[in-house]
Design a protein around this motif. Structure first.
Motif, PDB file in Angstrom:
ATOM      1  N   VAL A  22      -5.563   2.691  -0.802  1.00 30.91           N
ATOM      2  CA  VAL A  22      -6.896   3.956  -1.087  1.00 30.91           C
ATOM      3  C   VAL A  22      -6.511   4.966  -0.295  1.00 30.91           C
ATOM      4  CG1 VAL A  22      -9.104   4.606  -0.557  1.00 30.91           C
ATOM      5  CG2 VAL A  22      -8.885   2.491  -1.356  1.00 30.91           C
ATOM      6  N   GLU A  26      -5.336   8.806  -1.846  1.00 28.44           N
ATOM      7  CA  GLU A  26      -6.505   9.969  -1.089  1.00 28.44           C
ATOM      8  C   GLU A  26      -5.724  11.270  -0.728  1.00 28.44           C
ATOM      9  OE1 GLU A  26      -9.075   8.153   1.833  1.00 28.44           O
ATOM     10  OE2 GLU A  26     -10.965   7.670   0.109  1.00 28.44           O
ATOM     11  N   ARG A  27      -4.839  10.672  -0.453  1.00 25.68           N
ATOM     12  CA  ARG A  27      -3.357  11.786   0.599  1.00 25.68           C
ATOM     13  C   ARG A  27      -2.701  12.375  -0.875  1.00 25.68           C
ATOM     14  NH1 ARG A  27      -1.300   7.399   4.040  1.00 25.68           N
ATOM     15  NH2 ARG A  27       0.180   6.871   2.797  1.00 25.68           N
ATOM     16  N   SER A  35       1.437   6.205  -8.743  1.00 24.12           N
ATOM     17  CA  SER A  35      -0.585   6.138  -8.202  1.00 24.12           C
ATOM     18  C   SER A  35      -0.907   5.193  -9.091  1.00 24.12           C
ATOM     19  CB  SER A  35      -0.968   7.626  -8.876  1.00 24.12           C
ATOM     20  OG  SER A  35      -0.394   8.415  -7.887  1.00 24.12           O
TER      21      SER A  35
END
Length: 80
Positions: A22, A26-27, A35
């Protein structure tokens, strides 16, 4: 992250790796293909955590209490 099969992980191991996944997603600094791979791994880890939590809940629900509220033993859980 490890390449360990998700099916062999404990709840704690799966949760720790899921948190890493996660964080990376998120970054947003991961290539699109990576991804997608991370998302798929995260979905597997989430499912493992849910399974392990359900197993724990079933074990807790199987504990019977005596009249004083003390554990009196375990009753069988269906399917076990």
């Amino acid at each position: 992250m490890t390449e360990r099969p998700v099916s062999e992980m404990t709840f704690e191991e799966a949760m720790a790796e899921l948190e890493q996944v996660v964080g990376k997603l998120e970054r947003g600094d991961v290539a699109l293909e990576d991804s997608i791979t991370l998302y798929e791994r995260g979905a597997e880890l989430k499912k493992r955590c849910e399974t392990k939590l359900k197993e724990a809940e079933e074990k807790v629900a199987a504990i019977t209490l005596d009249d004083e509220g003390n554990p009196a033993g375990l009753k069988p859980v269906e399917g076990q």
